[in-house]
Design an enzyme around this catalytic site. Structure first.
Site, mmCIF file in Angstrom:
data_model
loop_
_atom_site.group_PDB
_atom_site.id
_atom_site.type_symbol
_atom_site.label_atom_id
_atom_site.label_comp_id
_atom_site.label_asym_id
_atom_site.label_seq_id
_atom_site.Cartn_x
_atom_site.Cartn_y
_atom_site.Cartn_z
ATOM 1 C CG ASP A 12 -1.786 1.217 1.332
ATOM 2 O OD1 ASP A 12 -1.545 2.191 0.583
ATOM 3 O OD2 ASP A 12 -2.728 1.208 2.146
ATOM 4 C CB ALA B 184 -2.462 6.320 -9.299
ATOM 5 C CB THR C 226 -7.262 5.714 -11.189
ATOM 6 O OG1 THR C 226 -7.760 4.436 -10.780
ATOM 7 C CG2 THR C 226 -5.761 5.640 -11.364
ATOM 8 C CB THR D 290 -3.569 12.757 -15.183
ATOM 9 O OG1 THR D 290 -4.797 12.978 -15.842
ATOM 10 C CG2 THR D 290 -3.539 13.681 -13.966
ATOM 11 C CG ASP D 291 -5.769 14.059 -19.681
ATOM 12 O OD1 ASP D 291 -5.651 13.232 -18.749
ATOM 13 O OD2 ASP D 291 -6.751 14.062 -20.440
ATOM 14 C CE1 TYR E 30 -6.267 10.451 -10.691
ATOM 15 C CE2 TYR E 30 -6.694 11.926 -12.542
ATOM 16 C CZ TYR E 30 -6.088 10.798 -12.019
ATOM 17 O OH TYR E 30 -5.298 10.013 -12.832
ATOM 18 C CE LYS F 242 -1.584 10.806 -11.190
ATOM 19 N NZ LYS F 242 -1.015 9.486 -10.776
ATOM 20 C CD1 TRP G 10 -8.543 11.301 -21.633
ATOM 21 C CD2 TRP G 10 -9.761 10.852 -23.451
ATOM 22 N NE1 TRP G 10 -9.346 12.392 -21.899
ATOM 23 C CE2 TRP G 10 -10.100 12.141 -22.998
ATOM 24 C CE3 TRP G 10 -10.396 10.360 -24.587
ATOM 25 C CZ2 TRP G 10 -11.053 12.938 -23.635
ATOM 26 C CZ3 TRP G 10 -11.340 11.148 -25.236
ATOM 27 C CH2 TRP G 10 -11.667 12.421 -24.752
HETATM 28 N N1 LIG Z 1 -6.719 5.606 -16.400
HETATM 29 C C1 LIG Z 1 -6.520 6.742 -17.061
HETATM 30 O O1 LIG Z 1 -7.286 7.126 -17.940
HETATM 31 C C2 LIG Z 1 -5.307 7.580 -16.770
HETATM 32 C C3 LIG Z 1 -5.125 8.775 -17.487
HETATM 33 C C4 LIG Z 1 -3.987 9.544 -17.233
HETATM 34 C C5 LIG Z 1 -3.077 9.141 -16.270
HETATM 35 N N2 LIG Z 1 -3.305 7.996 -15.565
HETATM 36 C C6 LIG Z 1 -2.327 7.600 -14.562
HETATM 37 O O2 LIG Z 1 -1.683 6.419 -15.007
HETATM 38 C C7 LIG Z 1 -1.326 5.616 -13.892
HETATM 39 C C8 LIG Z 1 -1.863 4.209 -14.075
HETATM 40 O O3 LIG Z 1 -3.278 4.261 -14.132
HETATM 41 P P1 LIG Z 1 -4.165 2.997 -14.526
HETATM 42 O O4 LIG Z 1 -5.096 3.426 -15.570
HETATM 43 O O5 LIG Z 1 -3.297 1.797 -14.745
HETATM 44 O O6 LIG Z 1 -4.986 2.814 -13.180
HETATM 45 P P2 LIG Z 1 -5.632 1.510 -12.551
HETATM 46 O O7 LIG Z 1 -5.917 0.493 -13.591
HETATM 47 O O8 LIG Z 1 -6.733 2.015 -11.677
HETATM 48 O O9 LIG Z 1 -4.454 0.952 -11.655
HETATM 49 C C9 LIG Z 1 -4.042 1.597 -10.498
HETATM 50 C C10 LIG Z 1 -3.518 0.532 -9.577
HETATM 51 O O10 LIG Z 1 -3.097 1.163 -8.370
HETATM 52 C C11 LIG Z 1 -3.534 0.354 -7.303
HETATM 53 N N3 LIG Z 1 -3.646 1.128 -6.094
HETATM 54 C C12 LIG Z 1 -4.648 1.960 -5.696
HETATM 55 N N4 LIG Z 1 -4.393 2.446 -4.476
HETATM 56 C C13 LIG Z 1 -3.197 1.905 -4.091
HETATM 57 C C14 LIG Z 1 -2.405 2.008 -2.939
HETATM 58 N N5 LIG Z 1 -2.764 2.778 -1.887
HETATM 59 N N6 LIG Z 1 -1.248 1.316 -2.874
HETATM 60 C C15 LIG Z 1 -0.865 0.524 -3.900
HETATM 61 N N7 LIG Z 1 -1.582 0.358 -5.016
HETATM 62 C C16 LIG Z 1 -2.736 1.065 -5.113
HETATM 63 C C17 LIG Z 1 -4.849 -0.221 -7.734
HETATM 64 O O11 LIG Z 1 -5.112 -1.391 -6.995
HETATM 65 P P3 LIG Z 1 -6.625 -1.721 -6.526
HETATM 66 O O12 LIG Z 1 -7.449 -1.662 -7.753
HETATM 67 O O13 LIG Z 1 -6.484 -3.083 -5.938
HETATM 68 O O14 LIG Z 1 -6.961 -0.664 -5.531
HETATM 69 C C18 LIG Z 1 -4.567 -0.516 -9.202
HETATM 70 O O15 LIG Z 1 -4.026 -1.806 -9.367
HETATM 71 C C19 LIG Z 1 -1.835 6.362 -12.668
HETATM 72 O O16 LIG Z 1 -0.816 7.167 -12.160
HETATM 73 C C20 LIG Z 1 -2.926 7.253 -13.219
HETATM 74 O O17 LIG Z 1 -3.145 8.400 -12.423
HETATM 75 C C21 LIG Z 1 -4.386 7.202 -15.804
#
Ligand SMILES: NC(=O)c1ccc[n+]([C@@H]2O[C@H](COP(=O)([O-])OP(=O)(O)OC[C@H]3O[C@@H](n4cnc5c(N)ncnc54)[C@H](OP(=O)(O)O)[C@@H]3O)[C@@H](O)[C@H]2O)c1
Length: 283
Positions: free
Chosen positions: A47, A67, A69, A104-105, A128, A132, A150
């Protein structure tokens, strides 16, 4: 915790810690860095709101994909989101290895009408986005801060998988048509991150998003066309959807670095994602 440090030629392989290894980007990073000794840490393993687990072997590189998210959920619990996105990034940096921190954007307010580059001033409008942005500062100097947008991929919860499910259940879906961005395939992002790291690019902020741009409604139509799903897209405004967190109306990301890794067009990412989902379904 999965640790693949097999050593076929006797030399120690680079140790790459991936946080958030169960997330959609975390999984893609594990695939792309599979030649390295990947230490894949899921939420259950670490965590990140807490300091690193004792006994974690020193890393050569940290890919910090963990993160908070839940964009709307962060409005209700900004401190919870900050514990993960700000303190969590500081904890990842405390491992003392070069770090890739993902941002993120949504750090931009979306008032521009031409692509956002790294030197544009951030002005997040959501909790959020604020966490970030503070997380970017917590990444420290030995880091590549990768802003992307996205994200979608064959696992986890994302717009493509939601549309494929919903499109199979209904013959019409309402999708917002007043937000424009770059839908980015996690496999393409992971490859660009590898190029950034292994290509010796300087630490700092990098915009890495798919080529091309569209609205969510355009994207939904493309998803249905790609998957051969007969579902109509009704174009609506963000106001009609009334979500808790505001989203930027325009958040196309481009890099002003001459040596920025270039990602394929989002349509290519969509094709690959739908094809992989089809392969999974056939297995
Ligand atoms: N998704 C988007 O559209 C998007 C866009 C721009 C930037 N980003 C950035 O890209 C990165 C990856 O995003 P993603 O889309 O892969 O997100 P994701 O699929 O939601 O994955 C995030 C992971 O982080 C884990 N997590 C949450 N809280 C945590 C904690 N306290 N300690 C350890 N792990 C934790 C989640 O586990 P659990 O599910 O088990 O909680 C999940 O496995 C992030 O930094 C996000 O902000 C995402």
């Amino acid at each position: 915790m999965e640790h693949t440090d097999a050593d076929p030629v006797g030399a120690r392989r680079r140790r790459v810690v991936v946080t958030g290894a169960g997330g959609q980007l975390g999984r893609a990073l594990q695939e792309t860095f599979a030649d390295d000794g990947v230490i894949a840490l899921t939420h259950a393993d670490w965590d990140v709101a807490l300091p690193p687990p004792p006994g974690l072997a020193p890393a050569d590189l940290v890919l910090h994909a963990a993160a908070w998210t839940d964009v709307d959920g962060a409005e209700d619990d900004p401190q919870g989101a900050a514990a993960v996105n700000v303190a969590g990034t500081a904890h990842a940096a405390s491992l003392g290895a070069p770090l890739v921190a993902f941002s993120t954007d949504y750090v931009f307010d979306g008032t521009k009408r031409e692509p956002y580059v790294e030197s544009d001033g951030p002005n997040p409008t959501s909790a959020y986005g604020r966490t970030k942005l503070h997380g970017e500062a917590a990444a420290g100097e030995d880091s590549w801060v990768v802003r992307t947008s996205w994200l979608f991929g064959p696992t986890g919860s994302n717009f493509v998988r939601t549309m494929l499910r919903v499109g199979g259940e209904r013959n019409e879906v309402a999708v917002v048509d007043d937000q424009r961005g770059c839908p980015t395939y996690v496999g393409h992002l992971a490859a660009a991150v590898r190029e950034l790291v292994d290509g010796g690019r300087a630490f700092g902020v990098w915009h890495l998003a798919a080529d091309g741009d569209c609205t969510w409604a355009d994207f939904a139509e493309a998803i249905f066309a790609e998957a051969g799903i007969d579902c109509r897209v009704r174009r609506i405004s963000s106001d009609e959807l009334a979500r808790r967190a505001p989203r930027p109306a325009y958040s196309v990301l481009r890099s002003e670095h001459a040596d920025a890794p270039l990602l394929p067009h989002w349509r290519d990412g969509l094709r690959e994602c739908v094809s992989r989902l089809g392969d999974t379904a056939r297995r």
